[in-house]
Write a protein that holds these residues in place. Sequence first.
Motif, PDB file in Angstrom:
ATOM      1  N   ASP A   1      -2.740  -7.132   4.943  1.00 42.62           N
ATOM      2  CA  ASP A   1      -3.438  -6.255   5.880  1.00 42.62           C
ATOM      3  C   ASP A   1      -2.402  -5.280   6.447  1.00 42.62           C
ATOM      4  O   ASP A   1      -1.863  -5.486   7.521  1.00 42.62           O
ATOM      5  CB  ASP A   1      -4.003  -7.171   6.980  1.00 42.62           C
ATOM      6  N   PRO A   2      -2.120  -4.235   5.683  1.00 36.03           N
ATOM      7  CA  PRO A   2      -0.971  -3.387   6.022  1.00 36.03           C
ATOM      8  C   PRO A   2      -1.198  -2.561   7.294  1.00 36.03           C
ATOM      9  O   PRO A   2      -2.200  -1.860   7.394  1.00 36.03           O
ATOM     10  CB  PRO A   2      -0.842  -2.469   4.808  1.00 36.03           C
ATOM     11  N   TRP A   3      -0.255  -2.651   8.226  1.00 40.54           N
ATOM     12  CA  TRP A   3      -0.342  -1.866   9.450  1.00 40.54           C
ATOM     13  C   TRP A   3       0.073  -0.418   9.178  1.00 40.54           C
ATOM     14  O   TRP A   3       1.056  -0.158   8.496  1.00 40.54           O
ATOM     15  CB  TRP A   3       0.588  -2.447  10.518  1.00 40.54           C
ATOM     16  N   GLY A   4      -0.686   0.487   9.736  1.00 38.67           N
ATOM     17  CA  GLY A   4      -0.337   1.900   9.627  1.00 38.67           C
ATOM     18  C   GLY A   4      -0.672   2.504   8.284  1.00 38.67           C
ATOM     19  O   GLY A   4      -0.220   3.595   7.949  1.00 38.67           O
ATOM     20  N   SER A   5      -1.473   1.799   7.521  1.00 33.50           N
ATOM     21  CA  SER A   5      -1.752   2.288   6.171  1.00 33.50           C
ATOM     22  C   SER A   5      -3.102   1.778   5.686  1.00 33.50           C
ATOM     23  O   SER A   5      -3.526   0.674   6.037  1.00 33.50           O
ATOM     24  CB  SER A   5      -0.662   1.807   5.214  1.00 33.50           C
ATOM     25  N   ASP A   6      -3.742   2.584   4.888  1.00 31.57           N
ATOM     26  CA  ASP A   6      -4.984   2.160   4.262  1.00 31.57           C
ATOM     27  C   ASP A   6      -4.777   1.876   2.785  1.00 31.57           C
ATOM     28  O   ASP A   6      -5.723   1.559   2.073  1.00 31.57           O
ATOM     29  CB  ASP A   6      -6.034   3.270   4.386  1.00 31.57           C
TER      30      ASP A   6
HETATM   31 NA    NA Z   1      -4.241  -1.065   7.469  1.00 32.87          NA
END
Ligand code: NA
Lengths: 425, 425, 425, 425
Positions: A379-384
């Motif tokens: 669940d990457p923070w700052g990224s889709d």
């Molecule tokens: Na994300």
Amino acid sequence: MDTALSTSPATDAGSDGARWNRGRVGLWLIGARGSVATTAAVGALALGAGRAPATGCTTAGPAMRDVPMPGFDQLVIGGHDVTTTPLPARARSLADTGMLPAELVAAVHDGLVRTDAELRPGYVAGAGRESQGEAVRRLAADILAFRERHLLAHVVVVDVSSTEPLPADRLEFHDDELLARALEDPAASVLPASAIAALAAIESGSAYACFTPSAGMTIPTVRRRAEGRIPFAGQDGKTGETLLRTVLAPMFTARGMRVRSWAGTNLLGGGDGATLADPEAVRSKLASKNRGLNRLLGDDVVAPLHIDNVPDLGDVKTAWDHVSAEGFLGSRITLQTTWSAHDSMLAAPLVLDLARLLSLADATGTTGAVPALGVFFKDPWGSDVHAFADQTTALHAWAAETGMRAATAAPAESASSELRIGAAR
Amino acid sequence: MDTALSTSPATDAGSDGARWNRGRVGLWLIGARGSVATTAAVGALALGAGRAPATGCTTAGPAMRDVPMPGFDQLVIGGHDVTTTPLPARARSLADTGMLPAELVAAVHDGLVRTDAELRPGYVAGAGRESQGEAVRRLAADILAFRERHLLAHVVVVDVSSTEPLPADRLEFHDDELLARALEDPAASVLPASAIAALAAIESGSAYACFTPSAGMTIPTVRRRAEGRIPFAGQDGKTGETLLRTVLAPMFTARGMRVRSWAGTNLLGGGDGATLADPEAVRSKLASKNRGLNRLLGDDVVAPLHIDNVPDLGDVKTAWDHVSAEGFLGSRITLQTTWSAHDSMLAAPLVLDLARLLSLADATGTTGAVPALGVFFKDPWGSDVHAFADQTTALHAWAAETGMRAATAAPAESASSELRIGAAR
Amino acid sequence: MDTALSTSPATDAGSDGARWNRGRVGLWLIGARGSVATTAAVGALALGAGRAPATGCTTAGPAMRDVPMPGFDQLVIGGHDVTTTPLPARARSLADTGMLPAELVAAVHDGLVRTDAELRPGYVAGAGRESQGEAVRRLAADILAFRERHLLAHVVVVDVSSTEPLPADRLEFHDDELLARALEDPAASVLPASAIAALAAIESGSAYACFTPSAGMTIPTVRRRAEGRIPFAGQDGKTGETLLRTVLAPMFTARGMRVRSWAGTNLLGGGDGATLADPEAVRSKLASKNRGLNRLLGDDVVAPLHIDNVPDLGDVKTAWDHVSAEGFLGSRITLQTTWSAHDSMLAAPLVLDLARLLSLADATGTTGAVPALGVFFKDPWGSDVHAFADQTTALHAWAAETGMRAATAAPAESASSELRIGAAR
Amino acid sequence: MDTALSTSPATDAGSDGARWNRGRVGLWLIGARGSVATTAAVGALALGAGRAPATGCTTAGPAMRDVPMPGFDQLVIGGHDVTTTPLPARARSLADTGMLPAELVAAVHDGLVRTDAELRPGYVAGAGRESQGEAVRRLAADILAFRERHLLAHVVVVDVSSTEPLPADRLEFHDDELLARALEDPAASVLPASAIAALAAIESGSAYACFTPSAGMTIPTVRRRAEGRIPFAGQDGKTGETLLRTVLAPMFTARGMRVRSWAGTNLLGGGDGATLADPEAVRSKLASKNRGLNRLLGDDVVAPLHIDNVPDLGDVKTAWDHVSAEGFLGSRITLQTTWSAHDSMLAAPLVLDLARLLSLADATGTTGAVPALGVFFKDPWGSDVHAFADQTTALHAWAAETGMRAATAAPAESASSELRIGAAR
Ligand code: NA
Ligand SMILES: NC(=O)c1ccc[n+]([C@@H]2O[C@H](COP(=O)([O-])OP(=O)(O)OC[C@H]3O[C@@H](n4cnc5c(N)ncnc54)[C@H](O)[C@@H]3O)[C@@H](O)[C@H]2O)c1
Ligand SMILES: NC(=O)c1ccc[n+]([C@@H]2O[C@H](COP(=O)([O-])OP(=O)(O)OC[C@H]3O[C@@H](n4cnc5c(N)ncnc54)[C@H](O)[C@@H]3O)[C@@H](O)[C@H]2O)c1
Ligand SMILES: NC(=O)c1ccc[n+]([C@@H]2O[C@H](COP(=O)([O-])OP(=O)(O)OC[C@H]3O[C@@H](n4cnc5c(N)ncnc54)[C@H](O)[C@@H]3O)[C@@H](O)[C@H]2O)c1
Ligand SMILES: NC(=O)c1ccc[n+]([C@@H]2O[C@H](COP(=O)([O-])OP(=O)(O)OC[C@H]3O[C@@H](n4cnc5c(N)ncnc54)[C@H](O)[C@@H]3O)[C@@H](O)[C@H]2O)c1
Ligand code: NA
């Protein structure tokens, strides 16, 4: 010699003074006596001593050869935990299950004893009489003392503690004022332990990575304290089934196929298996695991997912996925995958990678979520971006660019730890 | 209406005069009565008529929405084969096996009859008394007549005929002079049929793609005739197990894992299964399949590979792969995949994609191997890139850039839209 | 103490004087330093000493509780081999691969040293100057000396040596006279090593089991010498994929389904993997493996089968099977199985089972092929039954009946070894 | 001719007057418009007409050749359902999904129309104003009228209706008096629909089989009414994963291996998938599925089990099982199975088998649970035997013995239906 882990000559995977000019770096593990943490400690000691190649490490590949990062022999490990099993004993028991090589555990025994001396009691929600604010300051002080003790230019905190149940939402998660007040109220216990650990990282000015799906840094009032102060990355290590899914899903898209269902079953034992047998704890994990799939393939993919606690499998996680897609003229394509590996052996090298990369981020003064580290997380923070190949490309680009900046920046002052502690205030 | 295939209104996947301004395009199939070719013909008719979405087509995705290419309703199909089974009958028999939807085959029946009228006898090595040079000219004349008959701006020849045994090397493969002489000697038969077909494509000035592992265009003296004259791409369609491998292998590399073995077994029946039951024919296929793996992972990966003819499976190919990799501290990671799909249903949309993309290449005057089309092939010509994600990125970049050039170029000179429309009547 | 292995108190799986009244029994292994043999030796010592339960042993289940057989602590092991690696070293190296538990190997170290002292050089075809008849007598003398040395009532020879290539047929295989002559001709080498070992078993009056697919006892002139003299059983241990097949195939038959194809792939490393990488050696194995399938399902089942040498897998054999069957109204049923296990760990307990059961057969004066032992073999001698459940029923019935006869028979004379040696002449 | 289904000449799978001398037999299906029932009807018509071989039928194998049973052309089908989709339409829609062969459905269209005329409205708990006793009598009257209309010697009722949620226990399930009273109370609705159907079978003197896991006949007060009056068999058809498990589990036991865990996941769509998506309904199914495993392997086997509704898979059920067992010296054995088949195509032939075998039981005056029919069920009534091979042996023995009795008994009187109706009162 007075340092904890510097037992090795420079090796391939070791320090390279010419490029990384900021000295040793601390890796502070939340859940430091757990399976992932113990494996990371054994690994750092073994790699640092040149006893094992850096197989499994993302940062050891040729693509990142020229990026200045601390060597494995430059990592000093400490951490928090709420149990007291000595690290050497934990490592031996992981060797008995057949996961860690017994000779290697024996060979790094002294290093494990030294690391064990760096571990401190963690925070248990509701236990003791300290207010949550006091707890944050206690944990931060542990980290700062560790930094000073070893004269470390950078410390990276990585949360590898047990997955928590997701907390119910509350006002303190959104209102800074309310949170500040609750933290100083000894009767209040509004934050989960993962958030206390995240706040301690922030307080101590350490970089931070969240390897679990716990709420910690995702709580808005916690996250706001981190922005502008430390570099951070998360969340929930992408190691097995989810890794595979984010590798495979883009293939279907690129070929114009329409994935209709993607069912999965995970079997595992060990500590993580027992934790996830709790239907509350597993909820956050399952949510985290499916997020990427939906992002990559759309929300109408039918994606039942199970995690079963199967004690006799120990730390070997086996995941079966069944994918059904529609192709040309409505034709059916079926893919099954069975992945089987020691889960902690997949996670531990990534923990070391994160220590190295967040040191680099910190060295260039980066703050806030580092989207390029999304490749390590479900669940990457700052990224889709969830597609693994795209994430890898982004990581390489970021590392090259940041490495360039680090190389041209001034080296850390000799009294850097002092300076940094000041900065962290 | 008197035209061959123009039965449909413009659809989403159909023509878009505003962008593709070069009219209809010919797709000339070598092996035009085979399973892949028949499926491609049924599909082109169905998609052109808006009876089915373009699922399974690489060129139909959002990433290529703005690239000017002929619509599916602008493809006119013809070809060579050495059997005489009428196309409608072949299509019906593919519907009886459960591969093609019976209603769809019924719906495009008239189109299949018209396409069947465009098919001509192919070349069989050793049969008849024509010299190989005469054969090349006969086949090229068929293609040129087809182009004129339908006033086509571009023709793309795609070889989807049966996989040939690899020919033994000979001097004529290297010496242009020797080849020229042998071609005119009625007693000599130095080239395999796949090379005759390739030469016919060159002679007729058509773009060319090789969907099989046969030697054809890889023979140096043949290849030299193509350079500077036509755009071409190959070789051996990447559809199932190999596709999967080039998606998965880069994951191991990115994560620093060391793949030790990658074993595979393919089961299939149908025409291709029977052909590949011949140990001679299968040799080129196996070589082609393993090339990418070694390129991606190194030559010391142990990679036993089998293709078994299992008639009762028909055209459904089932492939099992077993991957064993070494991770952190020597730990074992095991991945098994089982892929199951109608093989021709995977191949046919790629044939249509190649027709569209090579038209675009041709429209911009591109000649020589087009490396950006490597994504479609097990053994990409003009490129060493096998990693599927990287190939996809390269394709998108090439299509965007070439599309831009095509859009700004003048419409086709020799066949103005006026003339072409008239001719199509 | 003068005996080799009697280190243990009676255990559950141990001796039971009340029922088995014929004392200790010899297990003479051909290929005694191999993987299966070493595992059997470690296991016999561990079980005999009560250090491990008899998991994996067919004879240890409740169904055979009342059948008089020697206890695991009553087995004395010796054997022939052509290599010289000491047994304790071989065992340790099997522990290093993760197959044998290291503590167990350490615990039985003394027993392994004693067993190693019982091993003698085997026969290598073509090596040395002895005639084949002399070789037989030499090997038989080794066995007889072993029997006398340990005062054994019975010796069971089990061939667990490397699989041989199948020999070309020759007259000596059919004509007793010709064979007798060839055996005494020092220049002739007509029999494969497996047959020399079988003849030595016969000569020494020992019971005999063939755990390999080698020709040995299947040569008519060899087999005739065994009839009426010793009890024997074979051939080729049924441990993994083949076991599974003979369990599953009868299900399809019972349900009236028609199996159309049954494809299989076996991956393994280790000594056996290397041996079977030889296309000659693998031929007998493959033939042996498919025989049961055809017997159970008919000859028109399409059954491609592969064995691949994949060194990094070591002794872990992984087998994938793909079964396609036709059911009601022509409907398709697909079954895939993936079996994964340490091959020698499956084989070794059966070797101990055979020692116990052939002792029982010998104790009741049984001679000739024992069909009820077919459950242990891919290619059962004296029986056409391949269905595992039926074989299990037959084994239980035979063991109960033979056990009854043994219990009511007179105990072995104290000078039994002398008597038996006489009988062997 | 005035009968419903007698459209065919005698075939191999057809009637054999010499052996079965009791004429045509009724098969009354509860859930007669469902997937299994429709498939059974199409199949009975096709087999009866000699249009398809009896593949998939247990009773058609050589082992039961000499057992007197009604031929497939002697089965007359009727039944209850609560929906009104005409049978021919339901069959066509099953052909559209690719499950039933379209030509076969077309070929038996007239038979389906005739069968449709034999279907009557079933019972829905809580709907309408009839008391449950009235409902039982209404349904029984339907069955009796069917029997008389076709002059049937025997009727077999098979419940193939939707799986019900398990009802909460209540006093009426145990006290005959209380039940009797509740049945006549129009305001009471104490029994689930499955029990009403079972009581109707009993009331009408029909043999009865329960192919679902619903409570019906397992309710003690219902069961007591059946004892001594009709032959019956159950429960929950053993067709896919569970079949496989009861085939495989005995292998581990016979080889002395200790199964530690057996995890399973079932994916399916269709009507049954939708029903089982209801967590209440699935509970009885899951309990029923795991019972056999525990009986065969003990209660300490860890056996997580899931059923997921995956609509795009339609009636194709795919089941993945992962078995982990302990073998020799603690060694690990892993077996994975993937089973994939049209679920109704597995079930339907067994429904026909049950009709034939329960006719035979009825013809010999058998009453009560028939343990020998346990081979057809996940949860066999009157038997603790789950091992498939043992069940098959028991079935064959019972069929041979009962067949012998039937053959020597007097043929059914011509007015038998009258007599039986009397007996049913
Ligand atoms: Na994300
Ligand atoms: N491949 C992987 O192993 C993988 C992948 C993604 C995420 N994770 C996550 O990593 C985490 C660790 O996994 P593990 O296998 O090491 O689990 P583990 O149970 O072996 O270790 C967790 C450790 O955390 C400690 N802990 C619990 N509460 C704590 C607290 N409040 N403060 C400090 N320490 C605390 C425990 O005492 C224990 O030592 C889990 O949350 C898991 O979900 C692991
Ligand atoms: N997924 C896939 O289906 C896939 C993937 C990669 C490559 N391919 C290749 O595509 C080719 C076609 O596969 P298929 O399944 O359609 O096989 P197929 O056997 O159904 O068709 C081959 C056709 O080629 C014709 N042919 C043979 N020799 C010829 C000649 N000299 N000139 C003209 N025609 C000739 C045959 O008569 C036949 O009609 C094969 O070489 C196969 O290996 C297929
Ligand atoms: N599950 C199983 O492991 C299994 C099942 C069925 C059959 N088998 C058969 O059992 C045999 C042994 O397997 P392994 O894994 O122990 O192999 P291995 O290669 O480890 O051992 C074979 C041994 O035989 C010895 N040998 C070779 N030629 C000999 C001769 N002429 N006389 C005496 N000894 C000789 C070798 O030196 C070696 O020590 C093989 O033939 C194999 O096919 C094994
Ligand atoms: N392999 C198999 O298919 C298999 C194996 C074991 C058990 N079963 C069981 O067989 C049953 C039927 O399966 P299916 O796939 O045909 O399901 P389905 O949903 O297609 O059919 C069920 C039918 O029962 C009818 N029904 C519902 N309530 C009823 C009532 N009160 N009275 C009469 N009819 C009623 C429905 O209207 C429907 O037509 C299910 O309970 C299933 O669990 C099937
Ligand atoms: Na036999």
